[in-house]
Write an enzyme that holds these catalytic residues in place. Structure first.
Site, mmCIF file in Angstrom:
data_model
loop_
_atom_site.group_PDB
_atom_site.id
_atom_site.type_symbol
_atom_site.label_atom_id
_atom_site.label_comp_id
_atom_site.label_asym_id
_atom_site.label_seq_id
_atom_site.Cartn_x
_atom_site.Cartn_y
_atom_site.Cartn_z
ATOM 1 N N LYS A 118 53.632 35.753 69.924
ATOM 2 C CA LYS A 118 52.808 35.547 68.716
ATOM 3 C C LYS A 118 51.626 36.510 68.713
ATOM 4 O O LYS A 118 51.251 37.039 67.665
ATOM 5 C CB LYS A 118 52.285 34.106 68.654
ATOM 6 C CG LYS A 118 53.354 33.082 68.349
ATOM 7 C CD LYS A 118 53.054 32.330 67.048
ATOM 8 C CE LYS A 118 54.245 31.559 66.531
ATOM 9 N NZ LYS A 118 54.681 30.504 67.431
ATOM 10 N N LYS A 203 68.651 33.766 67.148
ATOM 11 C CA LYS A 203 68.339 32.336 67.155
ATOM 12 C C LYS A 203 68.023 31.863 65.726
ATOM 13 O O LYS A 203 67.332 32.581 64.992
ATOM 14 C CB LYS A 203 67.114 32.095 68.052
ATOM 15 C CG LYS A 203 66.787 30.636 68.242
ATOM 16 C CD LYS A 203 65.471 30.450 68.970
ATOM 17 C CE LYS A 203 64.430 29.901 68.033
ATOM 18 N NZ LYS A 203 63.178 29.528 68.601
ATOM 19 N N LYS A 206 63.174 30.040 60.982
ATOM 20 C CA LYS A 206 62.647 30.296 59.645
ATOM 21 C C LYS A 206 62.137 31.733 59.538
ATOM 22 O O LYS A 206 62.333 32.417 58.538
ATOM 23 C CB LYS A 206 61.505 29.311 59.369
ATOM 24 C CG LYS A 206 60.909 29.421 58.008
ATOM 25 C CD LYS A 206 59.574 28.705 57.945
ATOM 26 C CE LYS A 206 58.534 29.617 57.321
ATOM 27 N NZ LYS A 206 57.178 29.114 57.399
HETATM 28 P P1 TYM Z 1 59.364 23.842 66.389
HETATM 29 O O1 TYM Z 1 58.732 23.247 65.169
HETATM 30 O O2 TYM Z 1 59.376 25.312 66.526
HETATM 31 O O3 TYM Z 1 60.851 23.340 66.518
HETATM 32 C C1 TYM Z 1 61.167 21.965 66.460
HETATM 33 C C2 TYM Z 1 62.311 21.663 67.415
HETATM 34 O O4 TYM Z 1 63.482 22.377 67.032
HETATM 35 C C3 TYM Z 1 63.995 23.093 68.150
HETATM 36 N N1 TYM Z 1 64.624 24.339 67.654
HETATM 37 C C4 TYM Z 1 65.863 24.721 67.972
HETATM 38 N N2 TYM Z 1 66.790 24.164 68.771
HETATM 39 C C5 TYM Z 1 67.991 24.787 68.873
HETATM 40 N N3 TYM Z 1 68.290 25.941 68.215
HETATM 41 C C6 TYM Z 1 67.386 26.550 67.406
HETATM 42 N N4 TYM Z 1 67.717 27.669 66.759
HETATM 43 C C7 TYM Z 1 66.101 25.930 67.270
HETATM 44 N N5 TYM Z 1 64.984 26.239 66.560
HETATM 45 C C8 TYM Z 1 64.088 25.248 66.810
HETATM 46 C C9 TYM Z 1 62.790 23.348 69.026
HETATM 47 O O5 TYM Z 1 63.182 23.604 70.357
HETATM 48 C C10 TYM Z 1 62.026 22.051 68.868
HETATM 49 O O6 TYM Z 1 62.524 21.058 69.734
HETATM 50 N N6 TYM Z 1 55.893 23.253 69.904
HETATM 51 C C11 TYM Z 1 56.908 22.524 69.160
HETATM 52 C C12 TYM Z 1 56.384 21.320 68.389
HETATM 53 C C13 TYM Z 1 55.666 20.299 69.213
HETATM 54 C C14 TYM Z 1 56.244 19.463 70.201
HETATM 55 C C15 TYM Z 1 55.164 18.656 70.691
HETATM 56 C C16 TYM Z 1 57.533 19.297 70.718
HETATM 57 C C17 TYM Z 1 54.333 20.007 69.136
HETATM 58 N N7 TYM Z 1 54.041 19.022 70.020
HETATM 59 C C18 TYM Z 1 55.371 17.708 71.695
HETATM 60 C C19 TYM Z 1 57.731 18.354 71.737
HETATM 61 C C20 TYM Z 1 56.648 17.581 72.211
HETATM 62 C C21 TYM Z 1 57.519 23.498 68.160
HETATM 63 O O7 TYM Z 1 56.912 24.444 67.784
HETATM 64 O O8 TYM Z 1 58.729 23.152 67.692
#
Ligand code: TYM
Length: 332
Positions: A118, A203, A206
């Site tokens: 980032k 992957k 968005k």
């Molecule tokens: P975020 O919003 O980027 O993604 C949400 C969840 O979706 C999963 N994910 C995927 N899994 C498989 N294949 C993909 N292409 C794919 N894209 C996204 C992510 O692994 C995630 O599980 N930091 C976290 C949000 C968060 C969080 C937390 C998660 C904030 N606090 C506490 C767990 C516990 C995030 O940015 O997820």
């Protein structure tokens, strides 16, 4: 006998109003399964985390959060069983974040791979918000406040979860109190689901504009699949395909019961990509149909009630943990 811990916590950022199939396969699908196996789920919408990259659009972040909560429920999260809440509605997260940020070494945060990515995208320290560096600390707080048994996420979250367990141990060591126990990472065993490929085989994300959204229409899904990445050297039906490198074959593997036969035919040059695209479209649409129907029926007022109730239930738990943290630190 000690009580068995069956609590689960996870979350998704509200950078976008809609969840995609990667979010579902990596995380949400496991949440629903765990809920249905009798685990106690805390399903959070991480609006504060979304602000680390979208502070100029905070209103949008908040509106998106409601839409994401709808996706959770449409996918099968039952608010009567599971707690659905928005992170910023539970101010205990912010206070605990300040406390843990005093105990987290800067080097751990600077080394986080997601931070480095980032940082490069943002183009320098003058443009980079201070909150971005603390992203994993806030995520750790989200988790630790609920003292969960496990955290179901996709593969990309593993570095954050590792730092979280390190921070928990450090808190215990510094305070001399066993406030936190390590939690488990619940990442799908199937690598294909742990990191679902997007329409272009990178992957699904968005930011790459390569997503199938849970709430896309059936026609939109069909249109997207038409231009999905397949084996580049397979120009005719009779050319051999490489299903491992073909997005459409990956979707067949996740959604079609006949995927093995389809893969063999693809390899042997006995099926064309058009046929695979048609079958993958049908399999995905069929899988998502009940969610899409349920989502249409969810109304905005009902969601506000669910989120209000969720925040209340989350605050009770988070408040108790925060009080324990303060006590362990000797703060009164
Ligand atoms: P975020 O919003 O980027 O993604 C949400 C969840 O979706 C999963 N994910 C995927 N899994 C498989 N294949 C993909 N292409 C794919 N894209 C996204 C992510 O692994 C995630 O599980 N930091 C976290 C949000 C968060 C969080 C937390 C998660 C904030 N606090 C506490 C767990 C516990 C995030 O940015 O997820």
């Amino acid at each position: 006998m000690a009580e068995t811990n069956r609590r689960i916590l996870s979350g998704m950022r509200s950078t976008n109003p809609r969840l995609h199939l990667g979010n579902y396969e990596g995380a949400l699908r496991n949440w629903v399964d765990l809920q249905n196996e009798g685990y106690d789920l805390f399903c959070m919408v991480a609006d504060l985390h979304a602000l680390t990259t979208m502070a100029e659009n905070s209103g949008e972040v908040s509106r998106n959060a409601r839409e994401i909560a709808k996706d959770y429920i449409a996918a099968g999260i039952d608010p009567a069983k599971s707690v659905v809440f928005i992170q910023s509605h539970v101010p205990e997260h912010s206070e605990a974040h300040v406390l843990l940020s005093m105990m987290t070494p800067l080097g751990w945060l600077e080394r986080t791979p997601t931070y480095k990515e980032k940082q490069t995208d943002l183009g320098g320290a003058e443009r980079e918000p201070y909150g971005l560096l603390g992203y994993p600390v806030l995520q750790t707080v989200d988790i630790l406040l609920y003292k969960p048994y496990g955290v179901p996420v996709g593969r990309d979250q593993a570095p954050h979860l590792e730092i979280g367990n390190d921070i928990a141990l450090r808190f215990n060591r510094i305070t001399g109190k066993e406030v936190f126990a390590p939690y488990k990472y619940l990442i799908p065993e199937d690598e294909n689901r742990a990191k679902l490929p997007g329409l272009d085989m990178r992957k699904m994300s968005k930011s790459y504009d390569n997503c199938i959204y849970l709430s896309d229409s059936e026609d939109e899904t069909a249109e997207k699949l038409k231009s999905a990445f397949t084996t580049p050297t397979k120009l005719r039906k009779t050319d051999p395909g490489i299903p491992e490198g073909c997005a459409v074959c990956q979707y067949l593997r996740v959604y079609s019961p006949n995927w093995e036969a389809a893969w063999n035919e693809d390899r042997a040059g006995e099926r064309g990509c058009m046929q695979s695209k048609k079958e993958a479209t049908e399999a995905i649409n069929e899988y998502l149909r009940p969610m899409r129907e349920r989502r249409k029926e969810l109304d905005g007022d009902a969601i506000e009630d669910i989120l209000r109730d969720g925040a209340k239930r989350a605050r009770e738990f988070a408040g108790a943990t925060l009080a324990e943290m303060r006590a362990a630190m000797g703060m009164y």
